[in-house]
Scaffold this motif. Sequence first.
Motif, mmCIF file in Angstrom:
data_model
loop_
_atom_site.group_PDB
_atom_site.id
_atom_site.type_symbol
_atom_site.label_atom_id
_atom_site.label_comp_id
_atom_site.label_asym_id
_atom_site.label_seq_id
_atom_site.Cartn_x
_atom_site.Cartn_y
_atom_site.Cartn_z
ATOM 1 N N PHE A 106 32.762 20.833 -49.310
ATOM 2 C CA PHE A 106 31.977 20.670 -48.083
ATOM 3 C C PHE A 106 31.876 19.183 -47.762
ATOM 4 O O PHE A 106 32.076 18.334 -48.630
ATOM 5 C CB PHE A 106 30.572 21.252 -48.247
ATOM 6 N N THR A 268 34.323 30.987 -47.723
ATOM 7 C CA THR A 268 35.437 30.518 -46.902
ATOM 8 C C THR A 268 35.478 31.254 -45.565
ATOM 9 O O THR A 268 35.843 30.685 -44.526
ATOM 10 C CB THR A 268 36.773 30.709 -47.643
ATOM 11 N N TYR A 274 31.372 25.004 -43.312
ATOM 12 C CA TYR A 274 32.696 24.775 -43.896
ATOM 13 C C TYR A 274 33.790 25.030 -42.858
ATOM 14 O O TYR A 274 34.726 24.249 -42.707
ATOM 15 C CB TYR A 274 32.915 25.692 -45.098
#
Length: 403
Positions: A106, A268, A274
């Motif tokens: 991150f 993800t 992210y």
Amino acid sequence: MTNSLDSFVAQRLTERRAQQLFRSHKTLAAAPGPNARVDGRELVTFSSNDYLGLATHPQVIAAQQRGAELGAGATASHLVNGHFEIHQQLQQKIAELTGREAALLFGSGYMANVGVINALVGRGDFVVQDKLNHASLIDGGRLSGAQYLRFAHNDPVALERQLQRARAQAGDSGKILLAVDGVYSMDGDTAPLAAMAALCETYDAWLMVDEAHGFGAMGSEAFPCAGSAAAAGLDQASAPIVMGTLGKAAGNAGAFVAGSRALIDYLTQFARTYIYTTGMPPAVAAGCVQALSLMQGGSLAWILQQRIEYFRSRAALLGLPLEESTSAIQPLVLGCENTVLAVAQALQKAGYLVGAIRPPTVPAGTARLRITLSAVHSEVQIDGLLTALATALEKTQVAGVSP
């Protein structure tokens, strides 16, 4: 509208200055190592989070320079085309060091905490947090839309009451996330993670540990720099969500979340902080890989612990009222904002830079000096700081500095 905005901000800034709470930047010529030129003056810094001295380590700097040959930036988010081989190497290294199956990078610890909490819980769920948690955990909980419960600092009994309350309202299928700092950034104390993990098992809650100040600085025999969760004997099953930063003990920038392969695959797909941001610059990733290789054996963490013990033993001889902390963060609570500023200024005149921490960063009445130690501090530098500190405290008391 512009005049109204200007009037509003001017009033708030005037209030902040009158309260002795106005913050200003100090300009460093380069990263402290721990000597630094600050605002044009040579000082020994005891205010940095570079706990292992890796921000100025020549091998780390050289690795960053080589990494920059890959490009100045990642050019896009990780999922578009900003994920490099060096990012993959770094994630694998983090997983190895923390004893987890996988890890995800991150941009910062703040982004990691906000992203993870919001990806895991939402309306109808519960977030339980320590009252002294870092602002990023607090904000993550508030933004998630989940019901937000807090408990008295490091108090397992108070925590159990909140977990009981959450489970009773959530029912058998509701989600409960317990998010805590492993090491508290302003107090330096460590969370009772083993007891917390046991309570999470009892009430089917998920434990998330923020290792910003633990990663690299402490650990277990098997994982000597994995952080406070490892030091407490917790594995992936008992501490399934571990966040760590790469801008403190690792001396670089960015952050990570480590856990099971399934958790990382999930984040993800669903962690917005992210997905929707540019990836870490390859130079930073390369520097992090080298830094983690240097910290891996635990020798730097061992040296840091020796410095901490030396500092505390010498401070005890001088009768300095330190908080109960075995971490690199050694707070000296003075209470009064004016006193803290006066002592910090006296230390700076004597050649030492120490953070003066005031509300709202800490609760009202608990203003403090936040002394941070590094493996690269010498015993001579520590002795010099303590002597200057004792002198500054004595002079401040004689001068009668008060609110």
